[in-house]
Design a protein around this motif. Structure first.
Motif, mmCIF file in Angstrom:
data_model
loop_
_atom_site.group_PDB
_atom_site.id
_atom_site.type_symbol
_atom_site.label_atom_id
_atom_site.label_comp_id
_atom_site.label_asym_id
_atom_site.label_seq_id
_atom_site.Cartn_x
_atom_site.Cartn_y
_atom_site.Cartn_z
ATOM 1 N N GLY A 1 10.267 -45.763 -13.194
ATOM 2 C CA GLY A 1 9.586 -44.697 -12.466
ATOM 3 C C GLY A 1 10.274 -43.350 -12.642
ATOM 4 O O GLY A 1 9.647 -42.308 -12.575
ATOM 5 N N LEU A 2 11.549 -43.375 -12.892
ATOM 6 C CA LEU A 2 12.300 -42.137 -13.020
ATOM 7 C C LEU A 2 12.235 -41.539 -14.421
ATOM 8 O O LEU A 2 12.527 -40.369 -14.605
ATOM 9 N N THR A 3 11.870 -42.348 -15.400
ATOM 10 C CA THR A 3 11.852 -41.829 -16.772
ATOM 11 C C THR A 3 10.484 -41.282 -17.163
ATOM 12 O O THR A 3 10.342 -40.682 -18.212
ATOM 13 N N GLY A 4 9.481 -41.478 -16.326
ATOM 14 C CA GLY A 4 8.139 -40.982 -16.638
ATOM 15 C C GLY A 4 8.099 -39.459 -16.591
ATOM 16 O O GLY A 4 8.894 -38.804 -15.930
ATOM 17 N N GLU A 5 7.180 -38.902 -17.319
ATOM 18 C CA GLU A 5 7.039 -37.458 -17.369
ATOM 19 C C GLU A 5 6.272 -36.972 -16.139
ATOM 20 O O GLU A 5 5.222 -37.500 -15.814
ATOM 21 N N ALA A 6 6.820 -35.977 -15.468
ATOM 22 C CA ALA A 6 6.144 -35.394 -14.305
ATOM 23 C C ALA A 6 5.142 -34.360 -14.796
ATOM 24 O O ALA A 6 5.430 -33.581 -15.696
ATOM 25 N N ARG A 7 3.956 -34.383 -14.214
ATOM 26 C CA ARG A 7 2.918 -33.426 -14.588
ATOM 27 C C ARG A 7 2.341 -32.807 -13.344
ATOM 28 O O ARG A 7 2.217 -33.440 -12.321
ATOM 29 N N GLY A 8 1.956 -31.571 -13.476
ATOM 30 C CA GLY A 8 1.331 -30.875 -12.361
ATOM 31 C C GLY A 8 0.511 -29.717 -12.887
ATOM 32 O O GLY A 8 0.601 -29.358 -14.061
ATOM 33 N N TYR A 9 -0.272 -29.162 -12.029
ATOM 34 C CA TYR A 9 -1.088 -28.010 -12.394
ATOM 35 C C TYR A 9 -0.307 -26.731 -12.142
ATOM 36 O O TYR A 9 0.470 -26.642 -11.194
ATOM 37 N N THR A 10 -0.527 -25.759 -12.970
ATOM 38 C CA THR A 10 0.040 -24.428 -12.778
ATOM 39 C C THR A 10 -1.105 -23.420 -12.840
ATOM 40 O O THR A 10 -2.247 -23.780 -13.146
ATOM 41 N N SER B 1 -2.823 -23.667 -16.157
ATOM 42 C CA SER B 1 -3.555 -24.879 -16.531
ATOM 43 C C SER B 1 -5.029 -24.545 -16.751
ATOM 44 O O SER B 1 -5.625 -23.819 -15.943
ATOM 45 N N PRO B 2 -5.622 -25.069 -17.811
ATOM 46 C CA PRO B 2 -7.038 -24.784 -18.071
ATOM 47 C C PRO B 2 -7.951 -25.152 -16.900
ATOM 48 O O PRO B 2 -8.913 -24.439 -16.611
ATOM 49 N N GLU B 3 -7.631 -26.241 -16.216
ATOM 50 C CA GLU B 3 -8.450 -26.667 -15.076
ATOM 51 C C GLU B 3 -8.390 -25.645 -13.948
ATOM 52 O O GLU B 3 -9.395 -25.356 -13.301
ATOM 53 N N VAL B 4 -7.204 -25.105 -13.715
ATOM 54 C CA VAL B 4 -7.036 -24.112 -12.654
ATOM 55 C C VAL B 4 -7.751 -22.823 -13.040
ATOM 56 O O VAL B 4 -8.466 -22.225 -12.232
ATOM 57 N N LYS B 5 -7.568 -22.385 -14.279
ATOM 58 C CA LYS B 5 -8.241 -21.168 -14.738
ATOM 59 C C LYS B 5 -9.758 -21.296 -14.625
ATOM 60 O O LYS B 5 -10.436 -20.358 -14.226
ATOM 61 N N ALA B 6 -10.282 -22.473 -14.959
ATOM 62 C CA ALA B 6 -11.728 -22.695 -14.872
ATOM 63 C C ALA B 6 -12.206 -22.611 -13.420
ATOM 64 O O ALA B 6 -13.252 -22.016 -13.130
#
Length: 182
Positions: A9-18, A21-26
Motif C-alpha cells: 500500500g505504501l509503494t503505490g503511486e498517489a494521484r490527485g486532481y490539481t 488536471s484536464p478534468e478540473v479545467k473542463a
C-alpha cells in the motif's frame, strides 16, 4: 505477512486532481460558460457578487459584464450588514476584497465595521434581531474577516479570538458543528 501487505500500500503511486488536471479545467470551463450566460436577476446582491467572484477566480477579466455588474451589486450589498442575516453582506465584501480591494475600500470598511458590531459578546454571529446563536453565519463572518485582513484592513485580534473560542466551545464530540448549537 502484515508488513508485506502494508508495504504494497505504501509503494503505490498517489494521484490527485490539481488545477491543471484536464478534468478540473473542463469542469471550470463548463461552470464559467454557465455562469456567463445565466440569468442572475433573481440571485440577490450576494448571489450576483458570488457569480462575479467565481468568474474572476476562474480567470475571467475584471471587465467581464457579469463581474462588473456583480461588483456594483456587491458595493450595494456590502452596506446591508445590519439586515436580517449576514450572508449577502459578507459574500459581497469577500468579492470586493478579492476583485477590487482598493476601489472598494470604503464599502469594505463599512461592512467590516458593521460585522464587528454584529458580533455577539460570546464570539458568534446570528440573525438580526437576535433569535439564536448561529454557526452558519459565524463561518461567513470569519471568512469575511479573513478576506479583509488579507487585503490589509484592520481586523481586531479580539474579534477573531472570540469567534475561535466560540467555535472551540460549540464543536461537537465528533469534530463537527451544528447549525445552531444548544
Amino acid at each position: 505477512c502484515l508488513l508485506a501487505l502494508l508495504g504494497t500500500g505504501l509503494t503505490g503511486e498517489a494521484r490527485g486532481y490539481t488545477l491543471e488536471s484536464p478534468e478540473v479545467k473542463a469542469m471550470v470551463n463548463k461552470a464559467v460558460a454557465y455562469l456567463g450566460s445565466a440569468r442572475t436577476s433573481n440571485f440577490g446582491e450576494g448571489g450576483r457578487a458570488l457569480v462575479a467572484l467565481a468568474l474572476y477566480k476562474a480567470g475571467e477579466s475584471k471587465s467581464h459584464p457579469k463581474i462588473q455588474s456583480g461588483l456594483a451589486d456587491a458595493r450595494k450589498g456590502a452596506a446591508k450588514i445590519g439586515d436580517f442575516s449576514i450572508y449577502n453582506a459578507t459574500i459581497s465584501c469577500i468579492a470586493l476584497c478579492e476583485i477590487d480591494p482598493k476601489g472598494s475600500a470604503a464599502e469594505i470598511d463599512v461592512t467590516l465595521q458593521g460585522l464587528l458590531k454584529r458580533q455577539r459578546p460570546n464570539g458568534c454571529w446570528g440573525y438580526n434581531p437576535h433569535t439564536a446563536d448561529d454557526n452558519s453565519q459565524t463561518q461567513y463572518g470569519l471568512l469575511c474577516l479573513w478576506s479583509c485582513f488579507h487585503k490589509g484592513f484592520d481586523v481586531p485580534a479580539d474579534a477573531v479570538e472570540r469567534a475561535a473560542n466560540w467555535l472551540i466551545r460549540t464543536q461537537d464530540v465528533g469534530g463537527g458543528f451544528t447549525y445552531m448549537p444548544a
